[in-house]
Design an enzyme around this catalytic site. Sequence first.
Site, PDB file in Angstrom:
ATOM      1  N   GLU A   1     102.608  13.510  57.752  1.00  0.00           N
ATOM      2  CA  GLU A   1     102.596  12.271  56.669  1.00  0.00           C
ATOM      3  C   GLU A   1     101.187  11.745  57.068  1.00  0.00           C
ATOM      4  O   GLU A   1     100.841  11.402  58.033  1.00  0.00           O
ATOM      5  CB  GLU A   1     103.648  11.277  57.250  1.00  0.00           C
ATOM      6  CG  GLU A   1     104.954  11.759  56.704  1.00  0.00           C
ATOM      7  CD  GLU A   1     106.212  10.814  57.360  1.00  0.00           C
ATOM      8  OE1 GLU A   1     105.858   9.834  58.192  1.00  0.00           O
ATOM      9  OE2 GLU A   1     107.133  11.103  57.024  1.00  0.00           O
TER      10      GLU A   1
ATOM     11  N   ARG B   1     107.674  13.864  36.208  1.00  0.00           N
ATOM     12  CA  ARG B   1     108.764  14.500  36.079  1.00  0.00           C
ATOM     13  C   ARG B   1     108.603  15.860  35.237  1.00  0.00           C
ATOM     14  O   ARG B   1     109.682  16.527  34.615  1.00  0.00           O
ATOM     15  CB  ARG B   1     110.006  13.717  35.320  1.00  0.00           C
ATOM     16  CG  ARG B   1     110.482  12.484  36.177  1.00  0.00           C
ATOM     17  CD  ARG B   1     111.089  12.954  37.387  1.00  0.00           C
ATOM     18  NE  ARG B   1     111.547  11.632  37.863  1.00  0.00           N
ATOM     19  CZ  ARG B   1     112.145  11.673  39.096  1.00  0.00           C
ATOM     20  NH1 ARG B   1     112.175  12.683  40.119  1.00  0.00           N
ATOM     21  NH2 ARG B   1     112.693  10.558  39.695  1.00  0.00           N
TER      22      ARG B   1
ATOM     23  N   GLY C   1      99.829  17.011  36.122  1.00  0.00           N
ATOM     24  CA  GLY C   1     100.775  16.813  34.860  1.00  0.00           C
ATOM     25  C   GLY C   1     101.613  15.474  34.985  1.00  0.00           C
ATOM     26  O   GLY C   1     101.226  14.970  35.778  1.00  0.00           O
TER      27      GLY C   1
ATOM     28  N   ASP D   1     100.755  16.571  48.592  1.00  0.00           N
ATOM     29  CA  ASP D   1     101.541  15.925  47.530  1.00  0.00           C
ATOM     30  C   ASP D   1     101.713  14.503  47.622  1.00  0.00           C
ATOM     31  O   ASP D   1     102.487  13.921  48.611  1.00  0.00           O
ATOM     32  CB  ASP D   1     103.181  16.234  47.489  1.00  0.00           C
ATOM     33  CG  ASP D   1     103.619  16.374  45.975  1.00  0.00           C
ATOM     34  OD1 ASP D   1     103.298  15.429  45.147  1.00  0.00           O
ATOM     35  OD2 ASP D   1     104.746  16.571  45.718  1.00  0.00           O
TER      36      ASP D   1
ATOM     37  N   HIS E   1     112.379  15.452  47.288  1.00  0.00           N
ATOM     38  CA  HIS E   1     111.588  16.365  47.761  1.00  0.00           C
ATOM     39  C   HIS E   1     111.827  17.213  49.075  1.00  0.00           C
ATOM     40  O   HIS E   1     111.795  18.339  49.180  1.00  0.00           O
ATOM     41  CB  HIS E   1     110.237  15.691  47.895  1.00  0.00           C
ATOM     42  CG  HIS E   1     109.399  15.320  46.574  1.00  0.00           C
ATOM     43  ND1 HIS E   1     108.148  15.975  46.288  1.00  0.00           N
ATOM     44  CD2 HIS E   1     109.636  14.566  45.395  1.00  0.00           C
ATOM     45  CE1 HIS E   1     107.814  15.657  44.975  1.00  0.00           C
ATOM     46  NE2 HIS E   1     108.728  14.545  44.709  1.00  0.00           N
TER      47      HIS E   1
ATOM     48  N   LYS F   1     105.598  19.512  38.358  1.00  0.00           N
ATOM     49  CA  LYS F   1     104.198  19.856  38.974  1.00  0.00           C
ATOM     50  C   LYS F   1     104.580  20.072  40.577  1.00  0.00           C
ATOM     51  O   LYS F   1     104.269  20.970  41.070  1.00  0.00           O
ATOM     52  CB  LYS F   1     103.322  18.878  38.754  1.00  0.00           C
ATOM     53  CG  LYS F   1     103.594  17.579  39.148  1.00  0.00           C
ATOM     54  CD  LYS F   1     102.464  16.616  38.719  1.00  0.00           C
ATOM     55  CE  LYS F   1     102.908  14.972  39.019  1.00  0.00           C
ATOM     56  NZ  LYS F   1     103.962  14.434  38.191  1.00  0.00           N
ATOM     57  N   SER F   2     105.482  19.142  41.158  1.00  0.00           N
ATOM     58  CA  SER F   2     105.874  19.300  42.657  1.00  0.00           C
ATOM     59  C   SER F   2     106.508  20.771  42.740  1.00  0.00           C
ATOM     60  O   SER F   2     106.159  21.212  43.833  1.00  0.00           O
ATOM     61  CB  SER F   2     106.464  18.372  43.100  1.00  0.00           C
ATOM     62  OG  SER F   2     105.679  17.083  43.322  1.00  0.00           O
TER      63      SER F   2
ATOM     64  N   ALA G   1     102.477  14.989  52.996  1.00  0.00           N
ATOM     65  CA  ALA G   1     102.912  13.881  52.223  1.00  0.00           C
ATOM     66  C   ALA G   1     101.948  12.723  52.422  1.00  0.00           C
ATOM     67  O   ALA G   1     101.665  12.144  53.554  1.00  0.00           O
ATOM     68  CB  ALA G   1     104.327  13.404  52.539  1.00  0.00           C
ATOM     69  N   THR G   2     101.515  12.202  51.304  1.00  0.00           N
ATOM     70  CA  THR G   2     100.405  11.113  51.408  1.00  0.00           C
ATOM     71  C   THR G   2     101.226   9.612  51.098  1.00  0.00           C
ATOM     72  O   THR G   2     100.292   8.524  51.153  1.00  0.00           O
ATOM     73  CB  THR G   2      99.222  11.402  50.305  1.00  0.00           C
ATOM     74  OG1 THR G   2     100.197  11.177  48.964  1.00  0.00           O
ATOM     75  CG2 THR G   2      98.625  12.527  50.498  1.00  0.00           C
TER      76      THR G   2
END
Length: 195
Positions: free
Chosen positions: A80, A28, A25, A101, A68, A31-32, A50-51
Site C-alpha cells: 500500500e 468500469r 481507460g 493501480d 480488486h 482496465k484493472s 495499491a495507491t
Amino acid sequence: MQPHNLPSSKGRTLLTDHRISLVTGPARSGKSEWAETLAATSGQSVIYIATSNVDPADLDWQKRVELHRDRRPTHWQLQEVPVALPEAVLSATAQDCLLIDSLGTWLANLLEQDDDTWQTTVNSLVESLRQTPSTVVLVSEETGWGVVPAYPIGRLFRDRLGTLTRQVGTVAGAVYLVVAGYAVDVKALGRGVGE
C-alpha cells in the site's frame, strides 16, 4: 477466493518486449482487469501496489477494494503506497513485475501540492520508471472525455491526471486504451503527438 479469469503465468507473456506498460481507460472499462492479465502472464513475481488511502467509513470504496482483492491471485504481494510511489518503483528488482493501480488515486493523495512541487513529483516518478530494472504495469483513469468540471479542484485533478498519463506514456513501451472491455495498444497503432 481465487481469481476466476486471470490466465496462468505459465502461459505466454503479453508484455513481450515492453518493460513499462500503461493501461488507461474510462471507469468500469476493464482496465484493472487487463493490467492484472498483463502482470499474471509476465512470468515474474507480481507486487500489486495499491495507491489508495482506505477509509473504513467509506463502504462503497471498501466494496471496490474487495472486488480488486478477490480477483488477485493470493500469491501476489501487496504494497500500500499512497504517496511514495517513485521510491517503491526504485526498490523493485529485475525479477519483479509491479502492478500500480492507480495513478489517479495517487494523484488525489497529492492534489494539495503546488504546481512546482507537483511537477517535481511527476518528474521523480517518470525518472524512477526509466531507472527501475523491474517490469511495471500502471493503471490510469481517463477523466478528460466528459464535461469540464464546474469546480477548480475538479479541473485541477483532470488536467494534472491528463498530463501525468501523457508523461508516463512517453516512457511506456505499450499504452493500452481499454474501452467496453477491449484493450488496444494505441502506441503500436498510433503516432505520438509532436513526433
